[in-house]
Design a protein around this motif. Structure first.
Motif, mmCIF file in Angstrom:
data_model
loop_
_atom_site.group_PDB
_atom_site.id
_atom_site.type_symbol
_atom_site.label_atom_id
_atom_site.label_comp_id
_atom_site.label_asym_id
_atom_site.label_seq_id
_atom_site.Cartn_x
_atom_site.Cartn_y
_atom_site.Cartn_z
ATOM 1 N N ASP A 138 -2.911 13.796 -3.724
ATOM 2 C CA ASP A 138 -3.116 15.252 -3.732
ATOM 3 C C ASP A 138 -4.227 15.678 -2.795
ATOM 4 N N GLY A 139 -4.863 14.705 -2.153
ATOM 5 C CA GLY A 139 -5.937 15.027 -1.220
ATOM 6 C C GLY A 139 -7.320 15.034 -1.825
ATOM 7 N N ALA A 140 -7.421 14.789 -3.112
ATOM 8 C CA ALA A 140 -8.734 14.765 -3.757
ATOM 9 C C ALA A 140 -9.525 13.553 -3.278
ATOM 10 N N ILE A 141 -10.777 13.777 -2.961
ATOM 11 C CA ILE A 141 -11.644 12.718 -2.416
ATOM 12 C C ILE A 141 -12.914 12.623 -3.244
ATOM 13 N N THR A 142 -13.348 11.409 -3.497
ATOM 14 C CA THR A 142 -14.627 11.180 -4.154
ATOM 15 C C THR A 142 -15.442 10.208 -3.316
ATOM 16 N N TYR A 143 -16.748 10.363 -3.386
ATOM 17 C CA TYR A 143 -17.667 9.462 -2.709
ATOM 18 C C TYR A 143 -18.746 9.015 -3.681
#
Length: 125
Positions: free
Chosen positions: A54-59
């Protein structure tokens, strides 16, 4: 079966940049989670960044503002652009993939379905 092959690891001085690549033999068609993880010498493996279908990004907090995760579906390749590298970024870097969304696998990334063999990143001070 999905095969993942990382590349781009190297030894660079502090402040330098590297771009890691992870070539996949296939991507799940939907609902997938892709991620970069690292294992510093003598430490446990840790999450660096994840990206889902879905394009969700975490760092991880330690890399926010310095690292960027991205992927190219057409090339079936995941990338990690790493800037302003620090000696504490020294680690073996792994990419991983799962057929479930990141929000589901986040409770235990070590259980992700597919892992590469890793590429070594060494940052000298």
């Amino acid at each position: 079966q999905v095969e993942l092959v990382e590349s781009g690891g190297s030894s660079v001085p502090s402040g330098g940049s590297l771009r890691l690549s992870c070539a996949a033999s296939a991507y799940p068609k939907s609902g997938y989670c892709l991620g970069w993880f690292r294992q510093p010498p003598g430490k446990e493996r840790e999450e660096v960044a994840t990206l889902d279908s879905d394009g969700a990004i975490t760092y991880a907090d330690s890399v926010k503002g310095r690292f960027t995760i991205s992927h190219d579906n057409a090339k079936k390749t995941l990338y990690l652009q790493m800037n302003s590298l620090k000696p504490e970024d020294t680690a073996m870097y792994y990419c991983a993939a799962d057929v479930l969304p990141c929000e589901i696998v986040a409770s235990d990334y070590s259980g992700m379905d597919y892992w590469g063999k890793g590429t070594q990143v060494t940052i000298s001070s």
